[in-house]
Design an enzyme around this catalytic site. Structure first.
Site, short mmCIF file in Angstrom:
data_model
loop_
_atom_site.label_atom_id
_atom_site.label_comp_id
_atom_site.label_asym_id
_atom_site.label_seq_id
_atom_site.Cartn_x
_atom_site.Cartn_y
_atom_site.Cartn_z
N ASP A 161 92.49 61.17 35.00
CA ASP A 161 93.21 60.93 33.80
C ASP A 161 92.50 60.24 32.72
OD1 ASP A 161 96.91 60.39 33.52
OD2 ASP A 161 95.47 59.45 31.88
N ASP A 201 88.52 63.10 31.06
CA ASP A 201 89.43 63.99 30.37
C ASP A 201 89.20 65.55 31.00
OD1 ASP A 201 90.28 65.96 28.40
OD2 ASP A 201 89.75 64.34 26.98
N LYS A 256 103.12 71.17 34.56
CA LYS A 256 104.20 70.63 33.54
C LYS A 256 103.75 71.52 32.41
CE LYS A 256 104.72 66.61 31.54
NZ LYS A 256 105.38 65.28 31.63
N TRP A 284 102.93 60.27 41.43
CA TRP A 284 102.77 61.73 42.20
C TRP A 284 101.65 61.41 43.03
CZ3 TRP A 284 102.96 66.96 39.19
CH2 TRP A 284 104.05 67.09 38.41
N GLY A 314 100.87 57.04 38.43
CA GLY A 314 100.49 57.30 39.58
C GLY A 314 101.50 57.58 40.76
N ASP A 320 100.66 67.04 35.73
CA ASP A 320 101.96 66.56 35.22
C ASP A 320 101.45 66.14 33.74
OD1 ASP A 320 104.62 65.64 34.63
OD2 ASP A 320 104.12 63.84 35.66
C1 LIG Z 1 103.62 62.12 32.25
S1 LIG Z 1 102.23 61.12 32.38
C2 LIG Z 1 101.97 61.63 34.33
C3 LIG Z 1 102.83 60.66 35.19
C4 LIG Z 1 102.30 60.86 36.71
N1 LIG Z 1 102.36 62.15 37.08
C5 LIG Z 1 102.79 60.05 37.47
O1 LIG Z 1 103.56 60.29 38.19
O2 LIG Z 1 102.83 58.77 37.42
C6 LIG Z 1 100.99 62.42 31.72
C7 LIG Z 1 99.51 61.92 31.73
O3 LIG Z 1 98.68 62.94 31.24
C8 LIG Z 1 97.41 62.36 31.00
N2 LIG Z 1 96.78 63.21 30.17
C9 LIG Z 1 96.96 63.61 28.78
N3 LIG Z 1 95.87 64.25 28.26
C10 LIG Z 1 95.01 64.49 29.45
C11 LIG Z 1 93.61 64.93 29.41
N4 LIG Z 1 93.32 65.69 28.34
N5 LIG Z 1 93.17 64.76 30.79
C12 LIG Z 1 93.47 64.13 31.54
N6 LIG Z 1 94.98 63.34 31.46
C13 LIG Z 1 95.31 63.56 30.63
C14 LIG Z 1 97.99 61.16 30.05
O4 LIG Z 1 97.01 60.14 29.82
C15 LIG Z 1 99.08 60.66 30.95
O5 LIG Z 1 98.72 59.60 31.87
#
Ligand SMILES: C[S@@+](CC[C@H](N)C(=O)[O-])C[C@H]1O[C@@H](n2cnc3c(N)ncnc32)[C@H](O)[C@@H]1O
Length: 197
Positions: free
Chosen positions: A70, A90, A152, A52, A50, A112
């Site tokens: 998420d 999701d 990203k 961002w 979190g 992200d």
């Molecule tokens: C790099 S982290 C994000 C970090 C966040 N921007 C922060 O600043 O804390 C990537 C996130 O994408 C989520 N994610 C991956 N696939 C997803 C999906 N199908 N739907 C929703 N979230 C997803 C992961 O669970 C993970 O928490």
């Protein structure tokens, strides 16, 4: 067991009370391209843990709003932020703003999202591209005309090809690898400004 590289940005995030070092990527992008404004309505796909959301919540202010989704369980540390709503969802199950309790489109779409990496580069690139394609698929439903986006991407030939095909959707379209991205990382961000709904 997870392995965290305790580099300069990791330590800086701890000191600045941010939940992840990724905040410095968004900060650099936002400073350079002016993505998020006061009072904006922002959606953050893949917000967990979190950082961002923390950054964006401050930037939009009390009259703005941030909605994060998420697949991971809600991060309760963000609950004190009054202008933030979180959903354990999701992205592949989300097709309307109403599913996120919103009755309007957003000024800004952030993503992200990253897949669970396997270490097999082509598999990870394909999974990342699936997430990127899904964000572009829902863009007409989520992003207002003239809105901005940051997504990203794990770099690959297919990703570059796909992203070039989407360029005409925005007035301004840029790719950036922020300074705080680890040098070994193959990720970069696509930044779109002025969505031509
Ligand atoms: C790099 S982290 C994000 C970090 C966040 N921007 C922060 O600043 O804390 C990537 C996130 O994408 C989520 N994610 C991956 N696939 C997803 C999906 N199908 N739907 C929703 N979230 C997803 C992961 O669970 C993970 O928490």
């Amino acid at each position: 067991m997870g392995f965290k590289v305790q580099d300069h940005y990791f330590k800086k995030a701890k000191k600045d009370d941010f939940l992840a070092r990724s905040v410095y990527k968004l900060e650099e992008i936002d400073k350079k391209y002016k993505i998020i404004k006061k009072n904006d309505f922002v959606v953050d796909f893949g917000y967990h843990p979190g950082s961002w959301v923390q950054y964006t919540s401050r930037k939009v202010g009390v009259d703005g709003k941030v909605i994060g989704i998420d697949i991971r369980p809600l991060n309760k540390k963000l609950l004190p932020l009054k202008n933030v709503s979180l959903f354990e969802k999701d992205i592949f199950d989300v097709d309307t703003t109403a599913q996120l309790g919103a009755d309007d489109k957003f000024n800004v779409v952030l993503s992200d999202m990253a897949p669970n990496t396997t270490g097999m580069r082509s598999v990870d690139q394909d999974r990342s591209l699936n997430l990127v394609e899904k964000v572009f698929e829902v863009m007409p439903v989520f992003l207002r005309e003239n809105g901005n986006m940051v997504i990203k991407v794990f770099d690959s030939h297919q990703a570059q090809k796909f992203l070039k095909e989407q360029k005409s959707m925005f007035k301004e379209y840029d790719f950036l690898k922020p300074k705080s991205t680890r040098s070994v990382s193959k990720e970069f961000f696509v930044i779109g400004r002025g969505y031509k709904a």
